[in-house]
Design an enzyme around this catalytic site. Structure first.
Site, PDB file in Angstrom:
ATOM      1  N   GLU A  80       0.813  -1.224   0.000  1.00 23.42           N
ATOM      2  CA  GLU A  80       0.000   0.000   0.000  1.00 23.42           C
ATOM      3  C   GLU A  80       0.844   1.272   0.000  1.00 23.42           C
ATOM      4  O   GLU A  80       0.537   2.231  -0.690  1.00 23.42           O
ATOM      5  CB  GLU A  80      -0.919   0.009   1.228  1.00 23.42           C
ATOM      6  CG  GLU A  80      -1.898   1.161   1.185  1.00 23.42           C
ATOM      7  CD  GLU A  80      -2.558   1.418   2.521  1.00 23.42           C
ATOM      8  OE1 GLU A  80      -3.507   2.202   2.524  1.00 23.42           O
ATOM      9  OE2 GLU A  80      -2.123   0.854   3.528  1.00 23.42           O
ATOM     10  N   ASP A  81       1.939   1.277   0.782  1.00 23.86           N
ATOM     11  CA  ASP A  81       2.674   2.523   1.027  1.00 23.86           C
ATOM     12  C   ASP A  81       3.973   2.675   0.251  1.00 23.86           C
ATOM     13  O   ASP A  81       4.648   3.690   0.381  1.00 23.86           O
ATOM     14  CB  ASP A  81       2.990   2.641   2.531  1.00 23.86           C
ATOM     15  CG  ASP A  81       1.730   2.819   3.359  1.00 23.86           C
ATOM     16  OD1 ASP A  81       0.710   3.221   2.783  1.00 23.86           O
ATOM     17  OD2 ASP A  81       1.766   2.565   4.573  1.00 23.86           O
TER      18      ASP A  81
END
Length: 725
Positions: A80-81
């Site tokens: 996600e990051d």
């Protein structure tokens, strides 16, 4: 502690319970996550890698999971990051690790029509991930636990939002999985931000009595230990004080002070066998006086999350009541760690994905088939989070149902055919109505007939379990298709009429395929049938078609060249009640009762039929962008003028936990802010909440904000809002 020291502690913890753990892969996962998160910081200012390390430490220390779970915890935010992908993880580690990380990663932000739609999709995906591999949710809960432990670095709004989500979703899932220790900590951390005053009050009182409580627990432990030793029963005994949220809930539900809580103390006795559990129960009732109606046998009838234990409440020798929980070592591990305890009993501590294929998760997913978002969220909370009621068939078989279940729920829990043929029910030998609320221990007999006409649509409102509602929906879907199509079409046409759209536009061959694609049905009859049996709503159908319908409406309008505007001399702008209506003068203006706007609010105007312009707040549901688009010609631009009135009537709603002197504190807050009060309406709910509706007069939004801030400071106030819609 440095990042390296924290990683070394993780390695030491894993080696301590799992000698077969793949430490090379765990180190590789740590180093890869460290590289991916390089340069990223948390709100606290720490390097971001501290968070995945802390989550992995919880997974190892509190849950004692396998190597793959530790690796997934270390990598849980990289998809996600960071630029890392599922394919990267699959190649560098394994497809299982990649799937676990993808399951744990926060879900991609999709634009949903409503908050319920978004929450439904998130929960559905979470349940699907759980049904494939339960480790996904175990790592997710560890992630949420560390986020709650470091919540002080977030804004007050974020603290409340995340705490409410934790209390409503994550703590109940931890409970459903039997993970009591983590559930308690999640509840306590949430309470700390949802009601800081109540939380600090309990913690302060417990701290003040800590020495006295410690002496009592040591004395009681010794009494129990000495007696069991004299009888030769091998055991471990220890005491604990109930955690703050458990105390808070009892004080709140029973309207008691801390000194009046019945069973503040609990003692655990852990023995070798089930036979010893019942022997110890007899010993407890011999040493201490049992309190009637406070004994529960969860060994004979385990809870739905597999929890097993004997519970009894007794009166101590010095007049202090306390609870005793008696269980075997294996029962204890399942009570503390829940589903995670499975890994402890597997060879070498290595788990497997198949561990997660839990029947109740699969059943939850099946029961939501065909439900709309609001019903899904409601029934999910009932199925997963509500208390259970245990009832018996005439042959003595146990059925567990949601609290407040009815004979309809019982009949469908036995079998769909029993529910569909039901004509009546007996509870404890007496005929009862179908909306009769079942209680623990009831013996329920369902009366059936081959000539029964099938379920009634009213049963959907009476049934408490989503399993029953799902089976009733399926019956209507199959047996009453023609009737469903007629009812669904009527509801859809009615909704179209509200939006000023004709059925002819919808059924036009050039428009129909695009509209059906918006609602994901292959034909109008399919959609009508779904609306008819309750799996979809007409409002939702029109809502999803809305933009397409607008495009069609604009396309059908004839191209008429606009008339040339006549030059006009500028006139001074005059406001009516402080409102300037664009393009109109001397226009009757009224303020809508649904949202009661005040100066400073963003506003829009609606041209009513014969009553001038009605002014709404821009965030009012009755002035939503969808409504404005559907009634395009009747919405008009309005703004606040310089000559506003001295005061405007408006409404504030306050939700709080009920207690003595609450109305007095609310009145004092209004008095200290010099608020002109038009009326106060209050009501108490069955679960001890109080709701105040305050009709007041204010100058502008600044005064409104000051009043709301002052009300928010009152002890026990949970929410202060301005109602709209």
């Amino acid at each position: 502690m440095t990042v390296q020291e924290q990683y070394e502690l993780l390695e030491k913890t894993v080696r301590g319970y799992n000698s077969a753990a793949d430490m090379e892969q765990i180190r590789a996962a740590f180093e890869y996550a460290d590289r991916c998160h390089q340069g990223q910081k948390r709100k606290s200012g720490e390097p971001y890698i501290i968070h995945p390390l802390a989550v992995a430490q919880i997974v190892a220390e509190s849950l004692k999971l396998d190597s793959e779970s530790i690796e997934a915890a270390l990598l849980h935010d990289v998809i996600e990051d960071t630029p890392a992908t599922h394919e990267d993880l699959s190649r560098l580690f394994s497809p299982i690790i990649a799937d676990l990380v993808e399951g744990v990663s926060k879900l991609t932000r999709i634009q949903y029509a409503t908050k319920e739609d978004e929450q439904m999709e998130n929960l559905r995906k979470m349940l699907m991930a759980m049904s494939k591999d339960i480790r996904v949710i175990l790592v997710k809960i560890a992630d949420r636990l560390h986020n709650m432990r470091t919540m002080e670095y977030q804004s007050p709004e974020k603290q409340k939002q995340k705490s409410l989500e934790t209390m409503e979703i994550y703590a109940p899932i931890a409970h459903r999985l039997g993970m009591q220790r983590i559930k308690w900590e999640l509840e306590d951390l949430s309470l700390k931000y949802l009601d800081p005053v109540g939380y600090q009050e309990i913690v302060a009182k417990l701290d003040a009595k800590s020495q006295e409580n410690e002496v009592f627990m040591q004395r009681t432990e010794k009494q129990i230990g000495d007696r069991l030793n004299s009888l030769g029963i091998n055991h471990i005994v220890y005491g604990r004080i109930k955690h703050p949220y458990s105390i808070y809930r009892k004080m709140f539900n029973q309207n008691k002070s801390l000194d009046e809580i019945f069973d503040l103390f609990a003692f655990r006795v852990i023995v070798d066998s089930v036979g010893d559990c019942y022997n110890v129960l007899g010993v407890m009732h011999d040493i201490y006086k049992p309190i009637l109606g406070r004994f529960k046998d969860y060994i004979g009838t385990p809870k739905p999350n597999s929890y097993q234990s004997l519970h009894t409440t007794v009166m101590g020798t010095d007049g202090v009541p306390f609870e005793v929980q008696i269980r075997t070592r294996q029962m204890h591990d399942f009570a503390e760690y829940g589903v995670a305890a499975h890994w402890k009993y597997k060879q070498n501590g290595q788990g497997a994905g198949t561990e997660g294929k839990y029947e109740w998760v699969r059943r939850l997913l099946e029961n939501q088939d065909g439900a709309d978002a609001e019903d899904y969220i409601h029934s999910l909370k009932v199925d997963m989070f509500a208390d259970e009621v245990f009832v018996f068939t005439p042959r003595g078989d146990v059925q567990n149902l949601p609290a407040k279940a009815t004979p309809i729920d019982f009949a469908y829990a036995i079998h769909s055919a029993v529910g569909n043929r039901m004509v009546g029910a007996k509870v404890n030998g007496r005929i009862v109505t179908l909306d009769h609320v079942l209680k623990n221990g009831d013996i329920v007999e369902i009366l059936t007939s081959k000539s029964a006409k099938g379920p009634s649509r009213d049963w959907m409102k009476i049934a408490r379990s989503s399993e029953a509602r799902s089976k009733i929906r399926q019956w209507f879907k199959k047996e009453k298709r023609e009737e469903n199509i007629v009812n669904g079409r009527a509801a859809f046409e009615q909704e179209l009429k509200h939006c000023g759209v004709s059925m002819k536009d919808v059924t036009a061959p050039e428009n129909l395929p695009g509209l059906l694609k918006k609602v994901s049905y292959s034909s109008l009859d399919e959609m009508y049938a779904a609306i008819g049996y309750g799996g979809f709503t007409a409002a939702k159908a029109v809502g999803r078609m809305h933009n397409e319908l607008l495009r069609i409406a604009k396309k059908d309008q004839p191209d008429v060249p606009p008339a040339p505007a006549e030059p006009q001399a500028p006139k001074p702008v005059k406001s009516e009640q402080g409102i300037i209506v664009e393009g109109l003068e001397n226009c009757l203006v009224k303020f809508s009762r649904c949202c009661t706007p005040v100066p400073g609010d963003e506003i829009v105007g609606f041209i009513t039929r014969g009553y001038g312009v009605s002014v709404h707040r821009a965030d009012c549901p009755n002035a939503s962008p969808e409504r404005r688009a559907a009634q395009e010609g009747r919405w008009i631009k309005v703004s606040w003028g310089a000559d506003t009135n001295e005061s405007y009537p408006t409404t504030i709603e306050v939700i709080c936990k009920d207690r003595a002197n609450l109305l007095f504190d609310v009145s004092s807050a209004l008095s200290t802010t010099k608020t002109f009060v038009l009326g106060v309406h209050s009501k108490s709910t069955e679960d001890n909440f109080a709701i105040f509706r305050l009709d007041i007069k204010v100058r502008d939004g600044e005064q409104m904000k000051a009043i709301m801030n002052r009300l928010n400071q009152i002890s026990g106030v949970l929410q202060v809002t301005r109602p709209a819609g």
